[in-house]
Write an enzyme that holds these catalytic residues in place. Structure first.
Site, mmCIF file in Angstrom:
data_model
loop_
_atom_site.group_PDB
_atom_site.id
_atom_site.type_symbol
_atom_site.label_atom_id
_atom_site.label_comp_id
_atom_site.label_asym_id
_atom_site.label_seq_id
_atom_site.Cartn_x
_atom_site.Cartn_y
_atom_site.Cartn_z
ATOM 1 N N ARG A 15 0.805 -1.230 0.000
ATOM 2 C CA ARG A 15 0.000 0.000 0.000
ATOM 3 C C ARG A 15 0.833 1.273 0.000
ATOM 4 O O ARG A 15 0.315 2.367 -0.186
ATOM 5 C CB ARG A 15 -0.948 -0.003 1.208
ATOM 6 C CG ARG A 15 -2.194 -0.816 0.961
ATOM 7 C CD ARG A 15 -3.046 -0.926 2.195
ATOM 8 N NE ARG A 15 -2.515 -1.911 3.129
ATOM 9 C CZ ARG A 15 -2.918 -2.039 4.389
ATOM 10 N NH1 ARG A 15 -3.845 -1.231 4.879
ATOM 11 N NH2 ARG A 15 -2.400 -2.959 5.174
ATOM 12 N N LYS A 22 8.890 -1.073 2.696
ATOM 13 C CA LYS A 22 8.152 -0.159 3.568
ATOM 14 C C LYS A 22 8.993 0.381 4.724
ATOM 15 O O LYS A 22 8.980 1.591 5.007
ATOM 16 C CB LYS A 22 6.911 -0.871 4.111
ATOM 17 C CG LYS A 22 6.091 -0.040 5.053
ATOM 18 C CD LYS A 22 4.729 -0.631 5.284
ATOM 19 C CE LYS A 22 4.752 -1.868 6.144
ATOM 20 N NZ LYS A 22 3.398 -2.327 6.474
HETATM 21 C C1 UD1 Z 1 -0.535 -8.222 12.590
HETATM 22 C C2 UD1 Z 1 -1.151 -9.158 13.623
HETATM 23 C C3 UD1 Z 1 -2.459 -8.557 14.138
HETATM 24 C C4 UD1 Z 1 -2.196 -7.184 14.699
HETATM 25 C C5 UD1 Z 1 -1.534 -6.292 13.660
HETATM 26 C C6 UD1 Z 1 -1.127 -4.982 14.274
HETATM 27 C C7 UD1 Z 1 -0.505 -11.415 12.902
HETATM 28 C C8 UD1 Z 1 -0.999 -12.676 12.289
HETATM 29 N N1 UD1 Z 1 -1.405 -10.430 13.017
HETATM 30 O O1 UD1 Z 1 -1.426 -8.193 11.485
HETATM 31 O O2 UD1 Z 1 -2.998 -9.397 15.125
HETATM 32 O O3 UD1 Z 1 -3.402 -6.594 15.130
HETATM 33 O O4 UD1 Z 1 -0.343 -6.934 13.161
HETATM 34 O O5 UD1 Z 1 -0.592 -4.133 13.320
HETATM 35 O O6 UD1 Z 1 0.640 -11.348 13.279
HETATM 36 N N2 UD1 Z 1 6.098 -9.853 8.363
HETATM 37 C C9 UD1 Z 1 7.219 -10.552 8.086
HETATM 38 N N3 UD1 Z 1 7.100 -11.768 7.449
HETATM 39 C C10 UD1 Z 1 5.917 -12.292 7.109
HETATM 40 C C11 UD1 Z 1 4.743 -11.541 7.410
HETATM 41 C C12 UD1 Z 1 4.859 -10.325 8.043
HETATM 42 O O7 UD1 Z 1 8.326 -10.121 8.373
HETATM 43 O O8 UD1 Z 1 5.896 -13.389 6.549
HETATM 44 C C13 UD1 Z 1 6.215 -8.549 9.042
HETATM 45 C C14 UD1 Z 1 5.646 -7.420 8.229
HETATM 46 O O9 UD1 Z 1 6.680 -6.834 7.433
HETATM 47 C C15 UD1 Z 1 5.193 -6.461 9.302
HETATM 48 C C16 UD1 Z 1 4.793 -7.365 10.457
HETATM 49 O O10 UD1 Z 1 5.436 -8.597 10.206
HETATM 50 O O11 UD1 Z 1 6.247 -5.621 9.738
HETATM 51 C C17 UD1 Z 1 3.281 -7.542 10.573
HETATM 52 O O12 UD1 Z 1 2.817 -8.227 9.434
HETATM 53 P P1 UD1 Z 1 1.468 -7.859 8.706
HETATM 54 O O13 UD1 Z 1 1.257 -8.767 7.582
HETATM 55 O O14 UD1 Z 1 1.434 -6.391 8.421
HETATM 56 O O15 UD1 Z 1 0.410 -8.214 9.839
HETATM 57 P P2 UD1 Z 1 -1.024 -7.600 10.036
HETATM 58 O O16 UD1 Z 1 -1.962 -8.192 9.053
HETATM 59 O O17 UD1 Z 1 -0.932 -6.135 10.090
HETATM 60 CA CA CA Z 2 0.695 -4.392 9.585
#
Ligand code: UD1
Ligand code: CA
Length: 462
Positions: A15, A22
């Site tokens: 986004r 990001k």
């Molecule tokens: C996550 C939480 C959610 C919380 C929210 C708050 C989970 C499953 N959910 O959701 O409960 O309310 O954050 O903002 O954790 N990332 C990685 N590798 C991956 C996936 C993600 O490094 O495979 C990192 C992303 O870059 C990011 C963070 O983890 O910095 C959070 O991931 P994101 O996919 O944004 O989680 P949300 O859907 O926001």
């Molecule tokens: Ca997030």
């Protein structure tokens, strides 16, 4: 046992609509992930492990000076998978293990520290930092039992409509785990959910099933937990951080006419009784002393300003001003400029790689480059050091108490001796001895009555 922090920073951030990962985007001059790493360190986390994936090289190079470890997550299979990659790369975790998101830069070190303290005191397997945003859409929801224990975190997308209504406590994505119990439980996380991802949040249910305690800590200030997914949220977070920094500066004795229009980076210091006018940007390692007046319309990057200086409509980069220096309006101080006590760089003056001696003045419309200037010098309006011949830069040396008349060109390399006087509009190409008058101009011709005769001629139509 010292705490470890795991910073999740592998995500793409679709986004943001950006060619860059990001977490590399900047908030008040500092990349998002750097804010998070610094907060973790300040909170006492001795070891910081950053999970990189998208834009890994850029993230690594940004964090090079911060002293962190990196773990690469080659496939983005979810937050639980990201933490599992860490364990697989560095071995079993132990001690308090804080998990943070690289896109949540506003969390305060004190908040992380109290999360760690709460978690260790209670011997929890996991302590979740929780918040109650006005609009909980998109966040994972905490299911809490009557005893105040968290029984599950359910992702927004996996919630029933009733759960979306009734569960208002949300997951900030900041946790403190017991490293040992986390390491042991990670393999139990599955991906049977709407997104088909390995959710770190599933650790809660796993712990509960094992009879391990999971608690939450309600954040004192939800604005700390703002996550950044879009440029609009980046702007909102910048505003929060601007207010926080400016409040700290004002609390320390700095006056701001309008703090909404002052932007100071996290490494900036300002002494007390200094006044900052609107549209002032203080970047990098800029430090400003006491009793100064800075701005309006001023941008200083990595500058050092002493006490009692006036810096009006000035752009400065890697420049040093000692005490009682006056700059602007509209001065441009480029790298290597050093203005000694009581000196002045006035209106439309550009200075580069030069020392301006004590009490020396360059008041109007001048360019001074690669120059060493002594004390008590006055440079007339429109004077220029011609330091560049198209191939090389050459130095100019101006002694003490020199008076340079207006519109003087000093063609470098050249030296003007102590106490010398240079007549206005001279083009100086040879060294001037101490106490000499240097004059380089054609003799003036006065044609008596010429102007009157011309006027009469024109008026008569001749
Ligand atoms: C996550 C939480 C959610 C919380 C929210 C708050 C989970 C499953 N959910 O959701 O409960 O309310 O954050 O903002 O954790 N990332 C990685 N590798 C991956 C996936 C993600 O490094 O495979 C990192 C992303 O870059 C990011 C963070 O983890 O910095 C959070 O991931 P994101 O996919 O944004 O989680 P949300 O859907 O926001
Ligand atoms: Ca997030």
């Amino acid at each position: 046992m010292p705490a470890t922090a795991i910073v999740l920073a592998a995500g793409e951030g679709t986004r943001m609509k950006s060619a860059h990962a990001k977490v590399t985007h900047k908030l008040l001059g500092l990349p998002l992930v750097t804010w998070v790493v610094r907060s973790a360190k300040e909170a006492g986390c001795e070891r910081v492990i950053v999970v990189v994936g998208n834009g890994a090289d850029e993230v690594r190079s940004i964090l090079e000076p911060e002293g962190v470890e990196f773990v690469e997550q080659t496939e983005r299979l979810g937050t639980g998978h990201a933490v599992r990659c860490v364990r697989d790369a560095v071995g079993e975790l132990s001690g308090p293990t804080v998990v943070l998101s690289g896109d949540s830069p506003l969390v305060r070190p004190q908040t992380i520290a109290s999360l760690i303290a709460t978690a260790t005191e209670a011997h929890n397997a996991c302590t979740v930092l929780a918040m109650e945003p006005a609009d909980p859409t998109g966040y994972g929801r905490l299911d809490v039992d009557a005893a105040g224990q968290v029984t599950a975190i359910i992702e927004h997308k996996d919630c029933t409509p009733e759960q979306r209504e009734s569960l208002t406590l949300c997951n900030s994505s900041i946790y403190c785990f017991c490293g040992r119990r986390l390491s042991a439980g990670l393999d139990l996380i599955g991906n049977d959910n709407v997104q088909g991802e390995y959710y770190l949040t599933d650790m809660v249910g796993i712990f509960v099933g094992q009879g391990e305690p999971v608690a939450y800590l309600r954040a004192e200030d939800d604005s700390e937990l703002l996550g950044i997914n879009s440029r609009s949220q980046l702007a909102a977070a910048s505003k929060v951080m601007q207010r926080r920094i400016n409040e700290e500066l004002m609390a320390a004795g700095v006056t701001m006419i309008d703090p909404d229009l002052v932007w100071a980076g996290p490494d900036v210091t300002v002494g007390r009784d200094t006044t900052i006018y609107p549209m002032t940007f203080l970047n990098g390692s800029t430090t400003i002393g006491e009793d100064c007046v800075v701005g309006p319309n001023t941008r200083l990057t990595n500058c050092t300003v002493g006490n009692a200086c006036t810096v009006d409509e000035t752009v400065g980069v890697d420049a040093v001003m000692d005490n009682e220096v006056s700059c602007g309006p509209r001065a441009y101080l480029r790298p290597g400029t050093h203005l000694l006590d009581g000196s002045k760089a006035g209106t439309h003056v550009e200075i580069k790689n030069s020392t301006i001696g004590r009490g020396s003045k360059v008041p109007h419309l001048s360019y001074i480059g690669d120059t060493t200037m002594g004390e008590g010098v006055n440079i007339g309006a429109g004077s220029i050091t011609c330091n560049y011949d198209g191939y090389h830069k050459s130095p100019t040396v101006i002694g003490d108490n020199v008076f340079v008349g207006s519109d003087t060109m000093m063609v470098a390399p050249v030296k003007i001796g102590d106490g010398a006087l240079v007549g206005a509009s001279s083009c100086i190409t040879k060294d001037v001895p101490d106490n000499a008058l240097a004059l380089e101009r054609n003799d003036q011709v006065n044609l008596e009555d010429y102007a009157r005769l011309r006027r009469e001629r024109i008026e008569k139509g001749l």
